[in-house]
Design a protein around this motif. Sequence first.
Motif, PDB file in Angstrom:
ATOM      1  N   GLU A  38     -11.450   7.285  -4.147  1.00 19.11           N
ATOM      2  CA  GLU A  38      -9.731   7.236  -3.654  1.00 19.11           C
ATOM      3  C   GLU A  38      -9.268   6.241  -5.032  1.00 19.11           C
ATOM      4  OE1 GLU A  38      -7.220   7.593  -0.931  1.00 19.11           O
ATOM      5  OE2 GLU A  38      -9.119   8.091  -0.443  1.00 19.11           O
ATOM      6  N   ILE A  39      -7.991   6.549  -5.206  1.00 19.67           N
ATOM      7  CA  ILE A  39      -7.146   5.821  -6.247  1.00 19.67           C
ATOM      8  C   ILE A  39      -6.899   4.687  -5.742  1.00 19.67           C
ATOM      9  CG2 ILE A  39      -5.341   6.013  -7.809  1.00 19.67           C
ATOM     10  CD1 ILE A  39      -7.514   8.106  -8.250  1.00 19.67           C
ATOM     11  N   PRO A  40      -7.342   3.540  -6.471  1.00 20.65           N
ATOM     12  CA  PRO A  40      -6.587   2.065  -5.861  1.00 20.65           C
ATOM     13  C   PRO A  40      -5.277   1.987  -6.182  1.00 20.65           C
ATOM     14  CG  PRO A  40      -8.596   1.886  -7.265  1.00 20.65           C
ATOM     15  CD  PRO A  40      -8.231   3.291  -7.487  1.00 20.65           C
ATOM     16  N   ARG A  46       0.376   0.597 -11.661  1.00 23.76           N
ATOM     17  CA  ARG A  46       0.626   0.432 -13.234  1.00 23.76           C
ATOM     18  C   ARG A  46       0.894   1.486 -13.861  1.00 23.76           C
ATOM     19  NH1 ARG A  46       3.389  -2.301 -16.089  1.00 23.76           N
ATOM     20  NH2 ARG A  46       2.596  -2.983 -18.134  1.00 23.76           N
ATOM     21  N   LEU A  47       0.227   2.753 -13.539  1.00 23.10           N
ATOM     22  CA  LEU A  47       0.457   3.959 -14.376  1.00 23.10           C
ATOM     23  C   LEU A  47       1.580   4.753 -13.981  1.00 23.10           C
ATOM     24  CD1 LEU A  47      -2.983   6.106 -14.056  1.00 23.10           C
ATOM     25  CD2 LEU A  47      -1.246   5.864 -15.828  1.00 23.10           C
ATOM     26  N   ARG A  48       2.138   4.370 -12.934  1.00 23.73           N
ATOM     27  CA  ARG A  48       3.498   4.779 -12.646  1.00 23.73           C
ATOM     28  C   ARG A  48       4.683   4.523 -13.857  1.00 23.73           C
ATOM     29  NH1 ARG A  48       5.304   5.774  -7.542  1.00 23.73           N
ATOM     30  NH2 ARG A  48       3.917   4.209  -6.461  1.00 23.73           N
ATOM     31  N   PHE A 624      -1.824  12.257 -10.832  1.00 25.68           N
ATOM     32  CA  PHE A 624      -3.228  12.265 -10.336  1.00 25.68           C
ATOM     33  C   PHE A 624      -4.272  12.404 -11.323  1.00 25.68           C
ATOM     34  CE2 PHE A 624      -6.974  13.327  -8.245  1.00 25.68           C
ATOM     35  CZ  PHE A 624      -7.193  12.473  -7.155  1.00 25.68           C
ATOM     36  N   GLN A 625      -3.866  13.308 -12.351  1.00 23.51           N
ATOM     37  CA  GLN A 625      -5.085  13.713 -13.372  1.00 23.51           C
ATOM     38  C   GLN A 625      -5.155  12.268 -14.058  1.00 23.51           C
ATOM     39  OE1 GLN A 625      -3.695  16.623 -16.464  1.00 23.51           O
ATOM     40  NE2 GLN A 625      -5.371  15.632 -17.682  1.00 23.51           N
ATOM     41  N   ARG A 626      -4.077  11.589 -14.515  1.00 25.28           N
ATOM     42  CA  ARG A 626      -3.998  10.294 -15.070  1.00 25.28           C
ATOM     43  C   ARG A 626      -4.849   9.179 -14.272  1.00 25.28           C
ATOM     44  NH1 ARG A 626      -4.263  12.862 -19.452  1.00 25.28           N
ATOM     45  NH2 ARG A 626      -2.204  13.779 -20.423  1.00 25.28           N
ATOM     46  N   GLU A 627      -4.508   9.299 -13.118  1.00 25.76           N
ATOM     47  CA  GLU A 627      -5.040   7.989 -12.078  1.00 25.76           C
ATOM     48  C   GLU A 627      -6.701   8.324 -12.000  1.00 25.76           C
ATOM     49  OE1 GLU A 627      -1.251   7.986  -9.570  1.00 25.76           O
ATOM     50  OE2 GLU A 627      -3.013   8.798  -8.600  1.00 25.76           O
ATOM     51  N   ASP A 640     -14.050  -4.146 -15.797  1.00 25.75           N
ATOM     52  CA  ASP A 640     -13.695  -4.736 -14.404  1.00 25.75           C
ATOM     53  C   ASP A 640     -12.471  -4.059 -13.659  1.00 25.75           C
ATOM     54  OD1 ASP A 640     -14.528  -7.857 -15.846  1.00 25.75           O
ATOM     55  OD2 ASP A 640     -15.578  -6.334 -14.919  1.00 25.75           O
ATOM     56  N   ASP A 641     -12.529  -3.816 -12.405  1.00 21.86           N
ATOM     57  CA  ASP A 641     -11.471  -3.387 -11.586  1.00 21.86           C
ATOM     58  C   ASP A 641     -10.091  -4.431 -11.740  1.00 21.86           C
ATOM     59  OD1 ASP A 641     -13.020  -1.250 -10.979  1.00 21.86           O
ATOM     60  OD2 ASP A 641     -13.459  -2.335  -9.149  1.00 21.86           O
TER      61      ASP A 641
END
Length: 641
Positions: A38-40, A46-48, A624-627, A640-641
């Motif tokens: 699952e994507i946090p 941040r990727l947005r 989604f690919q980048r995530e 680290d997350d």
Amino acid sequence: MTRFFLLAAASALTLGGLASAQVERVVVGNLEMENIPEIPADVRERLRTYQNVRGAGFQGFLPDGGILISTRFAETSQIHRVDSPLGSRSQLTFYDEPVGGASLRPGGSGEFLFSRDVGGDEYFQLFLFDTETGRVRQLTEAGSRNGSASWSEDGEQLAWYRSTEGDPNWDILVADTDNPANRRVLVEGEGAVFPGDWAQDGSKLAMIRYHSITHSDLFIVDAASGAVNELNPDLDIAYAAHEFEPSGETLLVVTDANADFRRVVRMDVETGEMTPVSPDHGWDVQGMDLSPDGRTLAYVLNAGGVSELHLMDVETGEALEAPDLPVGLVGGMRWDAAGERIGFTLNAATSPSDAWIYTRESGALTRWTMSEVGGLNAETFVEPELISYESFDGLDVPAFVYRPDAEGPHPVIISIHGGPEGQYRPGFSSTYQYWLNELGAAVIAPNVRGSSGYGREYVMMDNVFQREDSVRDIGALLDWIETQPDLDSERVVVFGGSYGGYMVLASMVHYSDRLAGGVNIVGISDFRTFLENTAGYRRDLRRAEYGDERDPDVAAFFEEISPARQAAQITAPLFIIQGLNDPRVPASEAEQILAAVREAGGDPWYLLANDEGHGFRKKSNRDFQREAETLFFRDVFGLDD
């Protein structure tokens, strides 16, 4: 969006009845995935910002003084108009699928041609857009693949190639622009043929037959009868951009004839005799455009990956004053109808693509668009350093290295271009900047042997039985990384798409013990099955580069180097990404490496987009690919997350 789960086994398509263990396949809309967590929310957020960086590409001059550009303000790139420098843009096309560029009809009507396919299947159709009414007309036949459209000088006729599934022989069609139903086959082609420039009087046009990056044929075609005359049939050379001079008796052609690098020559269209026009710069001429009066030539040099724009007086050969451009890449260069302005797209390592115009008389260089960088601070963007490293046989291999502005040692992402005759050039990549600034990873983009841009000899160094020499270039790069104190040789990932995906898989076969992982995007996993299953219209083109699988010696070599047949050697983590509708590298290539690695005990990540082809073009899919890639990198790099 509703999510449901499906138990599925990766298909064992070809390699001796491989059968993978059942895994849980998650289906979300048009995306299918395996092993992707699952994507946090923080990753997505941040990727947005980086994923909302935009670029604008110059498409041409409108007769009223404005310009056309291509840019994305929603899911896909569309055509827009801009009426003044840094002015507001007005969107003209509105499709769910990306629109492939715009070509303005000569004559001042303001109409433009564009192409569009469905779901990445690359069966492009051509459409004419009327800017007065907003009406769109389709010019081509459904079920065919069309491209390389070329306008006659008066805009009354249009030529293009048409190919069909399974047929390696393409045709050249011509139609009256205002009555496309009267389209006719001008040339029943042999092989991959492309229409070129028309003579100014409309009596003839050029045609190129492409065999490989180092060999093509040039023809002159009678526009009325379709009679074909080949020029210099005995020469093993390549032709690229070309234009008739006003007399119609000569062509200016970019070619590597009698040289290691491509330059502009003047060719007699009756005899094929060639005389040099541009000087020998020691780099390839990548493109050119001749002013409407035929007196001034603008051409772009690929100088070690960076573009240089040159202007010259065609009659005297004198170099003329040219704009002093920021360091970057120039593309889409076109003169206006009066021959007073040159428009082009400029892209730099720290700035997205934008439309620029150079006015000759005043010498003014004007930026017409200022593309957004998603709210990011552009001062944090990293420029690459050009280095070279020595490979196993003493060959110097060029590479661009991006280093984070922080203390190392940094994990490393080796980004390998496709082609294989491609070339990494330092254009803007929001993805690279994200990796650098958010993951703290260095990025290295090598131009291994077989890359274009470094001369005819270099581009041929990986052909057929030399295929794995380019893989050894990656091994030598791993050696170089070990010598760099700010790079962590224990945390290196290989990343690439198409042929670059093959390079990822082959590198993992040979160097899994030195790699933290690999990301294979629409990559070839076995050359024999790839050639058997790639779209028929392009099969012979790929055989010219990779070798003919029908030859027993080549077939045996393909078996020897097949990543799918050596999956047991792929012990580092692997992420496979694929578009279902890919006509180039079919989804079967992804499914079979997925099955083979699973059979060997691995547990790859997998992402399949059912509405994409050779790479993801829709923004939501790319997001989604980048995530997912981010989670993979975090995992294999131990971040680290």
